[in-house]
Each structure stands twice: as structure tokens, then as C-alpha cells.
Design a protein around this motif. Structure first.
Motif, PDB file in Angstrom:
ATOM      1  N   PHE A 127       0.837  -1.202   0.000  1.00  0.00           N
ATOM      2  CA  PHE A 127       0.000   0.000   0.000  1.00  0.00           C
ATOM      3  C   PHE A 127       0.871   1.251   0.000  1.00  0.00           C
ATOM      4  CE2 PHE A 127      -2.517   3.073   2.725  1.00  0.00           C
ATOM      5  CZ  PHE A 127      -3.339   3.498   1.696  1.00  0.00           C
ATOM      6  N   SER A 128       1.944   1.243   0.789  1.00  0.00           N
ATOM      7  CA  SER A 128       2.824   2.418   0.832  1.00  0.00           C
ATOM      8  C   SER A 128       3.525   2.623  -0.505  1.00  0.00           C
ATOM      9  CB  SER A 128       3.853   2.270   1.947  1.00  0.00           C
ATOM     10  OG  SER A 128       4.765   1.214   1.665  1.00  0.00           O
ATOM     11  N   ARG A 129       3.819   1.533  -1.221  1.00  0.00           N
ATOM     12  CA  ARG A 129       4.510   1.632  -2.506  1.00  0.00           C
ATOM     13  C   ARG A 129       3.601   2.176  -3.604  1.00  0.00           C
ATOM     14  NH1 ARG A 129       9.162  -2.018  -2.822  1.00  0.00           N
ATOM     15  NH2 ARG A 129       9.563  -2.885  -0.762  1.00  0.00           N
ATOM     16  N   LEU A 130       2.304   2.063  -3.418  1.00  0.00           N
ATOM     17  CA  LEU A 130       1.349   2.517  -4.428  1.00  0.00           C
ATOM     18  C   LEU A 130       0.921   3.963  -4.211  1.00  0.00           C
ATOM     19  CD1 LEU A 130      -0.902  -0.689  -4.641  1.00  0.00           C
ATOM     20  CD2 LEU A 130       0.710   0.142  -6.373  1.00  0.00           C
ATOM     21  N   GLN A 131       1.576   4.673  -3.284  1.00  0.00           N
ATOM     22  CA  GLN A 131       1.195   6.043  -2.968  1.00  0.00           C
ATOM     23  C   GLN A 131       2.061   7.037  -3.730  1.00  0.00           C
ATOM     24  OE1 GLN A 131       1.157   6.556   1.291  1.00  0.00           O
ATOM     25  NE2 GLN A 131      -0.097   4.746   1.618  1.00  0.00           N
ATOM     26  N   ILE A 132       1.405   8.020  -4.319  1.00  0.00           N
ATOM     27  CA  ILE A 132       2.062   9.085  -5.074  1.00  0.00           C
ATOM     28  C   ILE A 132       1.596  10.422  -4.513  1.00  0.00           C
ATOM     29  CG2 ILE A 132       2.195  10.224  -7.327  1.00  0.00           C
ATOM     30  CD1 ILE A 132       3.793   7.682  -7.248  1.00  0.00           C
ATOM     31  N   THR A 133       2.519  11.372  -4.371  1.00  0.00           N
ATOM     32  CA  THR A 133       2.180  12.707  -3.862  1.00  0.00           C
ATOM     33  C   THR A 133       2.265  13.722  -4.995  1.00  0.00           C
ATOM     34  OG1 THR A 133       3.015  12.158  -1.663  1.00  0.00           O
ATOM     35  CG2 THR A 133       2.787  14.493  -2.196  1.00  0.00           C
ATOM     36  N   PHE A 282      -2.738   5.415  -5.190  1.00  0.00           N
ATOM     37  CA  PHE A 282      -3.346   6.300  -4.203  1.00  0.00           C
ATOM     38  C   PHE A 282      -2.618   7.645  -4.223  1.00  0.00           C
ATOM     39  CE2 PHE A 282      -3.925   1.931  -3.045  1.00  0.00           C
ATOM     40  CZ  PHE A 282      -5.286   1.864  -2.773  1.00  0.00           C
ATOM     41  N   LEU A 283      -3.381   8.700  -4.471  1.00  0.00           N
ATOM     42  CA  LEU A 283      -2.814  10.031  -4.662  1.00  0.00           C
ATOM     43  C   LEU A 283      -3.071  10.913  -3.452  1.00  0.00           C
ATOM     44  CD1 LEU A 283      -4.066  10.642  -8.323  1.00  0.00           C
ATOM     45  CD2 LEU A 283      -1.972   9.498  -7.575  1.00  0.00           C
ATOM     46  N   GLY A 284      -2.087  11.744  -3.107  1.00  0.00           N
ATOM     47  CA  GLY A 284      -2.244  12.713  -2.030  1.00  0.00           C
ATOM     48  C   GLY A 284      -1.477  13.973  -2.358  1.00  0.00           C
ATOM     49  N   THR A 285      -1.563  14.964  -1.479  1.00  0.00           N
ATOM     50  CA  THR A 285      -0.837  16.220  -1.650  1.00  0.00           C
ATOM     51  C   THR A 285       0.015  16.479  -0.412  1.00  0.00           C
ATOM     52  OG1 THR A 285      -2.583  17.575  -0.654  1.00  0.00           O
ATOM     53  CG2 THR A 285      -2.729  17.156  -3.034  1.00  0.00           C
ATOM     54  N   PRO A 286       1.047  17.330  -0.524  1.00  0.00           N
ATOM     55  CA  PRO A 286       1.866  17.632   0.669  1.00  0.00           C
ATOM     56  C   PRO A 286       1.052  18.244   1.799  1.00  0.00           C
ATOM     57  CG  PRO A 286       2.967  18.375  -1.337  1.00  0.00           C
ATOM     58  CD  PRO A 286       1.572  17.987  -1.732  1.00  0.00           C
ATOM     59  N   ASP A 287       0.034  19.041   1.455  1.00  0.00           N
ATOM     60  CA  ASP A 287      -0.767  19.682   2.497  1.00  0.00           C
ATOM     61  C   ASP A 287      -1.672  18.690   3.211  1.00  0.00           C
ATOM     62  OD1 ASP A 287       0.394  22.042   1.828  1.00  0.00           O
ATOM     63  OD2 ASP A 287      -1.256  22.766   0.595  1.00  0.00           O
ATOM     64  N   LEU A 288      -2.095  17.641   2.511  1.00  0.00           N
ATOM     65  CA  LEU A 288      -2.996  16.651   3.091  1.00  0.00           C
ATOM     66  C   LEU A 288      -2.451  15.253   2.812  1.00  0.00           C
ATOM     67  CD1 LEU A 288      -6.347  18.276   1.944  1.00  0.00           C
ATOM     68  CD2 LEU A 288      -5.518  18.156   4.293  1.00  0.00           C
ATOM     69  N   PRO A 289      -1.345  14.880   3.426  1.00  0.00           N
ATOM     70  CA  PRO A 289      -0.697  13.610   3.086  1.00  0.00           C
ATOM     71  C   PRO A 289      -1.521  12.384   3.430  1.00  0.00           C
ATOM     72  CG  PRO A 289       0.312  14.580   5.034  1.00  0.00           C
ATOM     73  CD  PRO A 289      -0.624  15.615   4.483  1.00  0.00           C
ATOM     74  N   ASP A 290      -2.429  12.499   4.404  1.00  0.00           N
ATOM     75  CA  ASP A 290      -3.238  11.341   4.776  1.00  0.00           C
ATOM     76  C   ASP A 290      -4.558  11.283   4.014  1.00  0.00           C
ATOM     77  OD1 ASP A 290      -1.391  10.417   6.591  1.00  0.00           O
ATOM     78  OD2 ASP A 290      -2.198  11.638   8.217  1.00  0.00           O
ATOM     79  N   ALA A 291      -4.882  12.348   3.289  1.00  0.00           N
ATOM     80  CA  ALA A 291      -6.149  12.394   2.553  1.00  0.00           C
ATOM     81  C   ALA A 291      -5.911  11.913   1.133  1.00  0.00           C
ATOM     82  CB  ALA A 291      -6.710  13.814   2.562  1.00  0.00           C
ATOM     83  N   ARG A 292      -5.742  10.611   0.972  1.00  0.00           N
ATOM     84  CA  ARG A 292      -5.382  10.061  -0.335  1.00  0.00           C
ATOM     85  C   ARG A 292      -6.614   9.613  -1.102  1.00  0.00           C
ATOM     86  NH1 ARG A 292      -0.253   9.730  -1.520  1.00  0.00           N
ATOM     87  NH2 ARG A 292       1.204  10.175   0.159  1.00  0.00           N
ATOM     88  N   CYS A 293      -6.593   9.886  -2.398  1.00  0.00           N
ATOM     89  CA  CYS A 293      -7.666   9.476  -3.292  1.00  0.00           C
ATOM     90  C   CYS A 293      -7.252   8.222  -4.046  1.00  0.00           C
ATOM     91  CB  CYS A 293      -7.962  10.577  -4.318  1.00  0.00           C
ATOM     92  SG  CYS A 293      -8.475  12.123  -3.593  1.00  0.00           S
TER      93      CYS A 293
END
Length: 716
Positions: A127-133, A282-293
Motif C-alpha cells: 500500500f505504501s509503494r502505491l502512494q504518489i504525492t 493512491f494520490l495525495g498532496t503535501p498539504d494533506l498527506p493522509d487524505a489520499r484518493c
């Protein structure tokens, strides 16, 4: 009538009810018979909670002072049996006794939060490997690609491959550039060989003699080589000048992709066009790192391993001027490279890599080798370009594709069969999460399908918008000239929005259910004009069916995400104290102070307080409340203990101290840091009565000159 104890959330309460009551009636009796329960439950209804019977009731001693220990015993889920709200009490417990705990009542979990917890608990590694910011969701930029390399490098075609260039990628590129081999005696009898030899210069650049070489594969390669130079070469100018992506894609696949990958009919490979991947990223932003789409990619075409769902090769074919698809493709390749490395068998002598191909409008191929080499998340990218309208460029790229097939055949043999279902399991576990809504309309010139939400469709996927799909909210959006970009991952009542005309103008919508005090408190605080008021500004509120919608601007990132916290530490801490003091002076206790609810531009600036969902109106520091509210880790000890009433203002002071401590930890040692850490320790005193008020802290700061002579003792 019977009297017994229940645990509501984390609070121990007694309830009086009839011995034949349904469980939902117990909920109402609890709510009507206890002031603490009324405050905790508010306007919520019984169907918003889950009910559990303890397998063995927990007896209470005649004198019990440590309620927290009793509550912890009752919260052991292994001892729970689920109840229906319509079960009858005397059926569930025939020997109810007053000094026993029989039931646990918990808020019904947000499905998204449950899914996230499951992904983190059961699939943490992949899951962590599939995350992009991304710097901004729905925008894919070169800067995003570089930021997701996690310390790795991106080597362009003209860059020198020096000592820092990964040896593993160097080996991959060398293998891709190897000459193709054939056997002369076998080849002489083949017409395709004789045709291929008519292009002697190019033939000698990619083919080399080899003894004992089988003739069947060479036969096919000769035919492909000849067709590329004869047919594609003659048509390339017309294909290049045509504006259709579909024409470019179809010819590219026919001449360069299909022959290498499917001549041997490998059981490993599956080719697909314009088809979503078999798993999400799973996509997120620096401002909301836990709010992934959740986002399920879609490639113009790809070659994948069906058993593992993992792509080996992905491609985008682009003919419009705006070419951000290149960066989307690379970011998706980064996620695949990390996930693929996880799938490799431990101790295998290979590194997983994915090849990403971007075909430009002028028929230049950008070939990227993307690999997870080094630390867990570090990615390296090597780029090489091939001009397909030239004979040398076309045959050199064709050679790489034939060599790639052999390399990937070997790579597939080193995948861990025990992890075969990993990506499929992640897909299933994330199935209940909302997908990123692709609100942008693509250019009509593009015939190849762009990435779209799961389930297909163009434009906004209304089914994914939840409460924001309501007609009255859509009317508000049209009046504002705004569109919804996506629902925040894990926050079903918050949507990211942007101006239709000026996309750089962004903000958030928040739906607040009817009866919540957040609207009243927000309207009250924002109506007060004061330089000390740090309540988020620019807020607009609209009544809608079932509640209200709040519109607010993007006010920055979390407090602890400052780019240079050392420079801003003192001024930011002062603003934080001002903000909390202002609320307390005006009769509001926030009750959920934490870095995520305190926003500030990443390079410093005006601090803003958000999320008054659990805030309380207070009459002063002596105004007491009951019940546990807030976020774990930021709740004061007296609130977390659940042992009775507490001062909401003094609870805020502890949370403020904890938040300040986290900000200080981000900074290097200094006098400023030492001074503020001392203040945070005072604010987090176990004894609520010993915590200084915000007015006291601001008074001390006013008397303190922060320089080399400042010491923590000067604030006492």
C-alpha cells in the motif's frame, strides 16, 4: 426496571431501562437519563451506532477509582458479540446486575476510515509503494515526478551516465541495446531474410551472426524489420502530419509492439488497449498527506502479467500541445516500479523495472526505464529517445522491443508466487473508497481514450460525489463558477473545488449536518473583527437540505509542514497563542487542536484555525463538560480518562502544548526552541490547574526578548 453499566465510546455510564427493552430503547434511555451521554450523543440517532454484548460481563468493585482500566478491559474486541438494535434486552442478558458492565456502544465506523485502517494494517508494504504525492491533484507535472523519486535520479538522453548512474539500470540498457542474432545457413533459405538484406546498412547495425540459432524467430524478425523500413518508413511522414492520436497509436502498435511481444505467444504477457489497470494507486498532496484518493490508471496501451496484474510496459500516445500525460505516465510507472520490486522473490538476482513509452506527435519515442533501486522508495529513471521517422531510429527502437521481451520473460520467472494475489487484494480492499473524479474535459482532437474514473464515463462521475451530488449543492457550485475536483480520501463530507475559469483559484467545500454547532460557532467567530482572530477567513455558508455547506479557501498546509520551521518558529508560535487566546476570550473551546487543524502557508504567513466540528461554547475556564472528544494523541489526560467533568479551556491548553511540541521537534536546537518547549511542557502539565492560560503565555512572550540571552527560566 433494571440498572446496569455500559461503555459509550470510552466513557463508563450506567443506564436504567425496562427488562424487556430493545437495544435501541436502551440507547434512548441512556440519552435521556445522563447529562454526560446527552452531551456525547448530541443529535445523533441509534442507527448511527454499533452495539456489542460482552461475552462475560465485567464486575465493578464497590469502590473503583481507575475507570480507565475498566474501560480498557471492556474495549477488548475479542470479548464482544455484535447485537442488533432490535434485539430484546432480556434475551441477551437474563441476569443483569447493577454493578456489572454488559454492553459497549460505539459510533458506526466511516467506511472509508475502516478501509484505510485495513490497508495500513494488512497491506502496509505494498500500500505504501502505491502512494504518489502531487502538488495539486489532477495536475501532473515534472516537479511531481522529481519529488516522487525519493532521492533517486532522472537521466535524460544527453545526460552523462557517471558514477551515480545505477549499475542495475546500466545493465538493463545494455541488454536492451544488444544485437539480435541469427544463423546464416538457416536464414539463406528464407525470403524475409533476403528482403531484409536489401537494407544492408541498418541490417548490420542490429543483427549479428550466431551459430546454432533457431530460424523461426529470426524469420519473424526479418519480416518485421523489412516492414518497418519499407511500409512504415514510406508512410511515416503522413502519419506524423496527421492530427489523430488513434492513427499514430494503431501504426505504432502494429509495427513496433505486436510483433516482438506476440510472435512467441508467451504465456506471461497480456496486451490491452485503453483499459483500466487491474489495481488502483493512491494520490495525495503535501498539504494533506493522509487524505489520499484512489485512482485507477488507464494507459493507451500496456503489456502486463495477468496473474500478478502488474504492467511491464505502459504507453501514452499524444498529439495535442498540452502533454502532461507524459508526467502522469511516469508517476504511474513510479508506483508500478515500487510495487513490482515488492513482488520480486527475496534474494532474486534481478531488479524489477517497468518500461514507459511516450510517443510524441512528431513520432519521437521517449523510452523510460523506471526502477526501484536502492532504499525502499528510491526511484531511478533512464530516458532514451528514438526518432521513428529515421531508419536508424526506427530499427534501434525495434531492437530494444525484441530484447525487452526476452528480459521480461526472465524477470517474470523471478516473481514471488506467494505474492501473486497482492495487487488484486489491494484492489478488493480499496473497492469501497471513492475514486478521484476526473473533472477535466480532454481535447477533442485526442482519439485515444484518456484516463477516466472507475466505471467509465466522461467528465465528473456524479456517483462518486456523495452528498455533493445533491441538486441544491450543484446549484451553489454553478453560482460560484466552481467545480468539484475530488472528494478527500477518508473525508466523505469534504470536497476539493476550483474555479472553472481560473483553475489556480482553489478551495474546499464541507458539508455539515443539520444540528451541529460548527456553523453557529464559525459564524460567531468570523463575525468578530480583530487582528488576533485567526479563524479561517473568506468563509461562506449556504443552507442546503439536511444541513449547511461551508466554502473556504486554501489557507496553507498543516502547521508542521513549514518549509523552514526554524525561521518561522517564534512568529508562528505567537500566532498560535493569539488564536487560542482569542477563542477562549470569546467563549469558545476548540476541543480538537492539532497540526492538521492549524493551517499556514508553507513559507510562513498568516495562521488559520479550521474545523470547529467538536467545539464548545463556554462561560469561562470553570465551565465543565464530560465525554471524550478530540483526536487520539492530542487529547488531554483528564479528557482521555473519562472519569467525569473537566474544564474545556484547560483541555485546549494541553492540546495547544502538544501541538507546539510537535512544531518545536521539527526545528534545530536553539534558544527559541528551548523557550517554547518549556512553555509546551507547562501547558501539558498533568494537573489542569497548573497550566498557564493563553493570556499568561502571551504576557510572558511580550516581556521576553528572544536573543542569545533568552533562557527558559526567564519565562517562569
Amino acid at each position: 426496571m433494571v440498572i446496569f453499566y455500559v461503555v459509550l465510546k470510552t466513557t463508563l455510564l450506567h443506564v436504567t431501562t425496562s427488562d424487556d427493552a430493545e437495544i435501541c430503547t436502551v440507547f434512548q434511555d441512556l440519552k435521556s437519563g445522563s447529562e454526560i451521554a446527552r452531551q456525547m450523543l448530541g443529535r445523533t440517532t441509534f442507527d448511527q451506532y454499533e452495539y456489542y454484548k460482552l461475552k462475560d460481563s465485567v464486575p465493578l468493585p464497590l469502590c473503583f477509582s481507575n475507570r480507565a482500566a475498566i474501560v480498557q478491559t471492556c474495549l477488548d474486541r475479542r470479548e464482544w458479540e455484535e447485537l442488533s438494535p432490535y434485539d430484546v434486552l432480556d434475551v441477551r442478558a437474563s441476569n443483569l446486575a447493577i454493578r456489572h458492565v454488559y454492553m459497549v456502544i460505539q459510533p458506526r465506523a466511516d467506511p472509508a476510515e475502516t478501509v484505510i485502517r485495513d490497508l495500513k494494517a494488512n497491506y502496509a508494504d505494498i500500500f505504501s509503494r502505491l502512494q504518489i504525492t502531487l502538488s495539486s491533484l489532477q495536475n501532473w507535472t515534472m516537479a511531481d515526478v522529481r519529488n516522487n523519486l525519493a532521492g533517486g535520479g532522472w537521466w535524460r538522453p544527453d545526460d552523462v551516465r557517471g558514477d551515480e548512474f545505477p549499475v542495475a539500470i546500466s545493465g538493463i540498457e545494455e541488454a536492451l541495446a544488444q544485437s539480435r542474432t541469427y544463423n546464416v545457413p538457416a536464414a539463406r533459405e528464407i525470403r524475409d531474410y533476403r528482403n531484409a538484406l536489401s537494407y544492408t546498412t541498418q541490417f548490420n547495425k542490429i543483427f549479428t551472426l550466431a551459430a546454432n540459432q533457431s530460424g523461426e524467430d529470426s524469420h519473424r524478425e526479418f519480416a518485421t524489420f523489412f516492414n518497418v523500413l519499407r511500409c512504415f518508413g514510406e508512410d511515416s511522414d503522413r502519419i506524423e502530419s496527421d492530427g489523430s492520436s488513434a492513427l499514430k497509436a494503431s501504426n505504432f502498435i502494429v509495427y513496433f509492439i505486436s510483433p516482438p511481444f506476440f510472435a512467441r505467444r508467451s504465456p506471461h504477457f497480456e496486451f490491452s488497449q485503453e483499459k483500466p489497470w487491474g489495481f488502483p494507486i493512491f494520490l495525495g498532496t503535501p498539504d494533506l498527506p493522509d487524505a489520499r484518493c484512489k485512482f485507477r490508471p488507464r494507459s493507451d496501451f500496456m503489456v502486463s502479467l495477468p496473474k500478478f496484474l502488474c504492467p511491464f510496459l505502459i504507453s501514452e500516445v499524444v498529439s495535442q500541445e498540452k502533454e502532461e500525460d507524459r508526467y502522469r505516465m511516469l508517476l504511474q510507472a513510479i508506483a508500478v516500479a515500487r510495487a513490482g520490486q515488492y513482488l520480486i522473490r527475496e534474494g532474486a538476482p534481478v531488479h524489477f523495472f517497468v518500461v514507459a513509452i511516450y510517443l510524441r506527435a512528431d513520432l519521437t519515442v521517449e523510452r523510460y526505464v523506471v526502477a526501484n533501486i536502492g532504499p525502499q522508495r528510491q526511484i531511478s529513471i533512464a530516458q532514451k529517445d528514438f526518432k521513428l521517422t529515421t531508419a536508424d531510429g526506427a530499427v534501434a527502437f525495434l531492437r530494444e522491443m525484441y530484447n525487452l521481451v526476452a528480459i521480461l520473460e526472465e524477470l517474470a520467472e523471478h516473481l514471488d508466487q506467494g505474492k501473486e494475489g497482492s495487487l488484486s487484494e489491494v484492489k478488493d480492499a480499496a473497492s469501497k473508497l471513492l475514486s478521484l473524479t476526473m473533472a477535466k474535459e480532454r481535447e477533442p482532437v485526442r482519439s485515444v481514450l484518456p484516463p477516466i474514473p472507475e466505471g467509465g464515463g466522461n467528465g465528473q462521475a456524479q456517483g462518486d460525489l456523495g452528498v455533493f451530488s445533491a441538486d441544491d449543492i450543484q446549484v451553489i457550485l454553478r453560482r460560484m463558477n466552481y467545480k468539484i475536483n475530488f472528494i478527500l480520501f477518508g473525508y466523505l463530507l469534504i470536497a476539493s473545488v476550483s474555479n472553472v475559469t481560473h483553475e489556480a483559484e482553489k478551495g474546499y467545500l464541507k458539508f455539515v449536518q443539520e444540528g451541529r454547532k460548527e456553523i453557529e460557532i464559525l459564524q460567531y467567530l468570523t463575525g468578530i473583527s480583530s487582528p488576533a482572530n485567526h479563524t479561517i477567513s473568506g468563509v461562506r455558508i449556504w443552507p442546503v437540505r439536511g444541513g449547511n455547506v461551508i466554502s473556504m479557501p486554501v489557507a496553507g498546509g498543516w502547521l508542521t509542514m513549514l518549509n523552514n520551521p526554524d525561521v518561522h518558529l517564534w512568529s508562528v508560535a505567537k500566532q498560535l497563542f493569539e488564536a487560542v487566546d482569542f477563542m477562549h476570550q470569546h467563549g469558545v473551546a476548540h476541543m480538537d487542536l492539532k497540526p492538521q487543524n492549524i493551517l499556514i502557508p508553507r513559507d510562513g504567513g498568516h495562521l488559520s484555525i479550521i474545523d470547529f466540528n467538536t467545539s464548545l461554547r463556554v462561560k469561562g475556564v470553570g465551565h465543565k463538560f464530560g465525554g471524550i472528544v478530540g483526536t487520539t494523541g492530542y487529547i488531554s489526560p483528564e479528557v482521555a480518562a473519562g472519569n467525569g467533568l473537566y474544564s474545556a479551556i484547560r483541555a485546549d491548553l494541553w492540546s495547544c502544548g502538544k501541538t507546539l511540541e510537535e512544531l518545536c521537534i521539527k526545528c534545530h536546537p536553539s534558544m527559541d526552541r528551548d523557550t517554547l518547549l518549556e512553555i509546551s511542557r507547562q501547558l501539558m502539565d498533568e494537573d489542569p490547574e497548573k497550566r498557564p492560560t493563553m493570556s499568561d503565555v502571551l504576557g510572558r512572550l511580550a516581556r521576553c526578548t528572544v536573543d542569545a540571552t533568552t533562557t527558559p527560566d526567564s519565562l517562569r
